[in-house]
Design a protein around this motif. Structure first.
Motif, PDB file in Angstrom:
ATOM      1  N   ALA A  26      10.016   1.055 -34.870  1.00 10.83           N
ATOM      2  CA  ALA A  26       9.941   0.806 -36.307  1.00 10.83           C
ATOM      3  C   ALA A  26       8.512   0.824 -36.833  1.00 10.83           C
ATOM      4  N   ALA A  27       7.535   0.658 -35.939  1.00 11.57           N
ATOM      5  CA  ALA A  27       6.131   0.574 -36.349  1.00 11.57           C
ATOM      6  C   ALA A  27       5.586   1.943 -36.745  1.00 11.57           C
ATOM      7  N   GLU A  28       4.812   1.976 -37.809  1.00  9.62           N
ATOM      8  CA  GLU A  28       4.186   3.221 -38.252  1.00  9.62           C
ATOM      9  C   GLU A  28       2.827   3.436 -37.598  1.00  9.62           C
ATOM     10  N   GLN A  29       2.227   2.374 -37.065  1.00 12.78           N
ATOM     11  CA  GLN A  29       0.922   2.443 -36.438  1.00 12.78           C
ATOM     12  C   GLN A  29       0.998   1.843 -35.036  1.00 12.78           C
ATOM     13  N   PRO A  30       0.027   2.182 -34.172  1.00 14.85           N
ATOM     14  CA  PRO A  30      -0.014   1.548 -32.844  1.00 14.85           C
ATOM     15  C   PRO A  30      -0.107   0.038 -32.970  1.00 14.85           C
ATOM     16  N   GLN A  31       0.449  -0.674 -31.993  1.00 16.93           N
ATOM     17  CA  GLN A  31       0.488  -2.129 -32.029  1.00 16.93           C
ATOM     18  C   GLN A  31      -0.182  -2.716 -30.794  1.00 16.93           C
ATOM     19  N   HIS A  32      -0.963  -3.769 -31.004  1.00 17.37           N
ATOM     20  CA  HIS A  32      -1.602  -4.459 -29.885  1.00 17.37           C
ATOM     21  C   HIS A  32      -0.628  -5.459 -29.274  1.00 17.37           C
ATOM     22  N   SER A  33      -0.757  -5.670 -27.971  1.00 20.27           N
ATOM     23  CA  SER A  33       0.165  -6.562 -27.267  1.00 20.27           C
ATOM     24  C   SER A  33       0.090  -7.989 -27.806  1.00 20.27           C
ATOM     25  N   GLY A  34      -1.101  -8.418 -28.227  1.00 19.21           N
ATOM     26  CA  GLY A  34      -1.236  -9.765 -28.768  1.00 19.21           C
ATOM     27  C   GLY A  34      -0.439  -9.962 -30.038  1.00 19.21           C
ATOM     28  N   ASP A  35      -0.410  -8.937 -30.895  1.00 22.87           N
ATOM     29  CA  ASP A  35       0.355  -9.024 -32.136  1.00 22.87           C
ATOM     30  C   ASP A  35       1.857  -9.039 -31.850  1.00 22.87           C
ATOM     31  N   LEU A  36       2.283  -8.227 -30.897  1.00 19.15           N
ATOM     32  CA  LEU A  36       3.697  -8.212 -30.523  1.00 19.15           C
ATOM     33  C   LEU A  36       4.117  -9.562 -29.945  1.00 19.15           C
ATOM     34  N   ALA A  37       3.240 -10.148 -29.135  1.00 14.77           N
ATOM     35  CA  ALA A  37       3.539 -11.444 -28.524  1.00 14.77           C
ATOM     36  C   ALA A  37       3.647 -12.529 -29.583  1.00 14.77           C
ATOM     37  N   ARG A  38       2.789 -12.480 -30.594  1.00 16.64           N
ATOM     38  CA  ARG A  38       2.823 -13.490 -31.649  1.00 16.64           C
ATOM     39  C   ARG A  38       4.143 -13.433 -32.432  1.00 16.64           C
ATOM     40  N   VAL A  39       4.590 -12.214 -32.753  1.00 18.28           N
ATOM     41  CA  VAL A  39       5.835 -12.057 -33.505  1.00 18.28           C
ATOM     42  C   VAL A  39       7.026 -12.569 -32.688  1.00 18.28           C
ATOM     43  N   LEU A  40       6.998 -12.307 -31.379  1.00 18.64           N
ATOM     44  CA  LEU A  40       8.115 -12.715 -30.520  1.00 18.64           C
ATOM     45  C   LEU A  40       7.968 -14.144 -30.014  1.00 18.64           C
ATOM     46  N   SER A  41       6.810 -14.772 -30.276  1.00 15.08           N
ATOM     47  CA  SER A  41       6.534 -16.148 -29.853  1.00 15.08           C
ATOM     48  C   SER A  41       6.647 -16.304 -28.339  1.00 15.08           C
ATOM     49  N   ILE A  42       6.045 -15.348 -27.614  1.00 14.47           N
ATOM     50  CA  ILE A  42       5.964 -15.433 -26.157  1.00 14.47           C
ATOM     51  C   ILE A  42       4.531 -15.109 -25.752  1.00 14.47           C
ATOM     52  N   SER A  43       4.228 -15.206 -24.475  1.00 13.62           N
ATOM     53  CA  SER A  43       2.858 -14.985 -24.023  1.00 13.62           C
ATOM     54  C   SER A  43       2.496 -13.495 -24.032  1.00 13.62           C
ATOM     55  N   GLN A  44       1.213 -13.229 -24.228  1.00 13.38           N
ATOM     56  CA  GLN A  44       0.731 -11.852 -24.224  1.00 13.38           C
ATOM     57  C   GLN A  44       0.915 -11.220 -22.848  1.00 13.38           C
ATOM     58  N   GLN A  45       0.794 -12.035 -21.797  1.00  9.24           N
ATOM     59  CA  GLN A  45       0.971 -11.513 -20.430  1.00  9.24           C
ATOM     60  C   GLN A  45       2.387 -10.994 -20.227  1.00  9.24           C
ATOM     61  N   GLN A  46       3.379 -11.698 -20.786  1.00  8.88           N
ATOM     62  CA  GLN A  46       4.766 -11.240 -20.680  1.00  8.88           C
ATOM     63  C   GLN A  46       4.948  -9.893 -21.367  1.00  8.88           C
ATOM     64  N   VAL A  47       4.354  -9.763 -22.542  1.00 13.56           N
ATOM     65  CA  VAL A  47       4.474  -8.515 -23.295  1.00 13.56           C
ATOM     66  C   VAL A  47       3.805  -7.375 -22.553  1.00 13.56           C
ATOM     67  N   GLU A  48       2.603  -7.587 -22.049  1.00 12.41           N
ATOM     68  CA  GLU A  48       1.874  -6.525 -21.357  1.00 12.41           C
ATOM     69  C   GLU A  48       2.610  -6.080 -20.100  1.00 12.41           C
ATOM     70  N   LYS A  49       3.184  -7.035 -19.374  1.00 11.94           N
ATOM     71  CA  LYS A  49       3.956  -6.686 -18.174  1.00 11.94           C
ATOM     72  C   LYS A  49       5.166  -5.840 -18.560  1.00 11.94           C
ATOM     73  N   ALA A  50       5.864  -6.228 -19.615  1.00 11.93           N
ATOM     74  CA  ALA A  50       7.045  -5.469 -20.045  1.00 11.93           C
ATOM     75  C   ALA A  50       6.660  -4.078 -20.529  1.00 11.93           C
ATOM     76  N   LEU A  51       5.545  -3.957 -21.239  1.00  8.86           N
ATOM     77  CA  LEU A  51       5.094  -2.649 -21.723  1.00  8.86           C
ATOM     78  C   LEU A  51       4.702  -1.745 -20.560  1.00  8.86           C
ATOM     79  N   ASP A  52       4.030  -2.296 -19.575  1.00  7.25           N
ATOM     80  CA  ASP A  52       3.660  -1.512 -18.391  1.00  7.25           C
ATOM     81  C   ASP A  52       4.908  -1.008 -17.671  1.00  7.25           C
ATOM     82  N   ASP A  53       5.920  -1.877 -17.569  1.00 11.26           N
ATOM     83  CA  ASP A  53       7.165  -1.487 -16.895  1.00 11.26           C
ATOM     84  C   ASP A  53       7.884  -0.377 -17.671  1.00 11.26           C
ATOM     85  N   LEU A  54       7.894  -0.485 -19.002  1.00  8.11           N
ATOM     86  CA  LEU A  54       8.520   0.552 -19.818  1.00  8.11           C
ATOM     87  C   LEU A  54       7.782   1.875 -19.656  1.00  8.11           C
ATOM     88  N   GLN A  55       6.469   1.817 -19.681  1.00  7.64           N
ATOM     89  CA  GLN A  55       5.657   3.019 -19.545  1.00  7.64           C
ATOM     90  C   GLN A  55       5.965   3.733 -18.226  1.00  7.64           C
TER      91      GLN A  55
END
Length: 219
Positions: free
Chosen positions: A48-77
């Protein structure tokens, strides 16, 4: 009396035993409640995003840790790369200086170009590529210096690169007060680079660049 005291204290013990929910008011969900969990939530957000998103911003919206987001993004990649049991996707999850973003794979450039342009070329001209390469490797650099290296006036192609958002002015040269050109974050995005340090070395291919530049400045 003892019975009444115990009864009056019980509610306070129950309240203190529950942790306070410190999530933002707009976060009224838990990522694990969704089908696919955190990875699926990240996919939906990045789609849904029109621009690239930083992991910290994604973590804030989801109210979880940035480390969790980065691990999930790495796994998806990694998952999109494919392996013996999974096919490679026509897209990739790319991480650049501006953040995470879905992009078409470079291998499918011809297919995407045909679809988007319907046969009309959207590529940069040879002149624009030359000027962009010079700015990328010599930045910050003035228009006059670019022209000296190319041996031809480059104002037109630089204007075209500016319109495309690939180069911009950043400061002025102390002696001449001429604008200094640099590449943009969009340039890094298009190149799939984390930073300018990731640019491949051109030394074996352009041994005379510094000499030509010095000659142009001395004219």
């Amino acid at each position: 009396m003892d019975s009444e005291f115990a009864t009056s204290e019980s509610p306070r013990q129950d309240v203190s035993s529950h942790p306070v929910d410190t999530r933002p008011e707009y976060v009224d969900f838990d990522v694990d409640d969704f089908p696919g969990g955190l990875p699926a939530c990240l996919e939906a957000m990045l789609m849904a995003a029109e621009q690239p998103q930083h992991s910290g911003d994604l973590a804030r919206v989801l109210s979880i840790s940035q480390q969790q987001v980065e691990k999930a993004l790495d796994d998806l990649q990694e998952d999109y790369q494919g392996n013996d049991s999974r096919r490679m996707r026509g897209f990739e999850l790319r991480h650049t200086a501006r953040g995470w973003q879905y992009c078409s794979r470079a291998e499918f450039e011809n297919v995407v170009s045909a679809f988007v342009t319907d046969g009309q070329s959207a590529k940069l001209s040879q002149a624009a590529l030359e000027a962009l390469s010079i700015v990328a490797y010599k930045q910050p650099i003035t228009r006059a210096q670019v022209a000296a290296i190319r041996g031809v006036n480059s104002d037109g192609v630089i204007r075209s690169l500016s319109i495309r958002g690939l180069v911009r002015e950043d400061g002025v040269e102390a002696d001449t007060r001429a604008g200094l050109l640099v590449t943009t974050s969009e340039f890094l995005d298009h190149m799939g680079l984390e930073s300018l340090a990731d640019l491949p070395s051109l030394a074996p291919f352009l041994p005379q660049v510094d000499t030509v530049l010095d000659e142009g400045e001395n004219r």
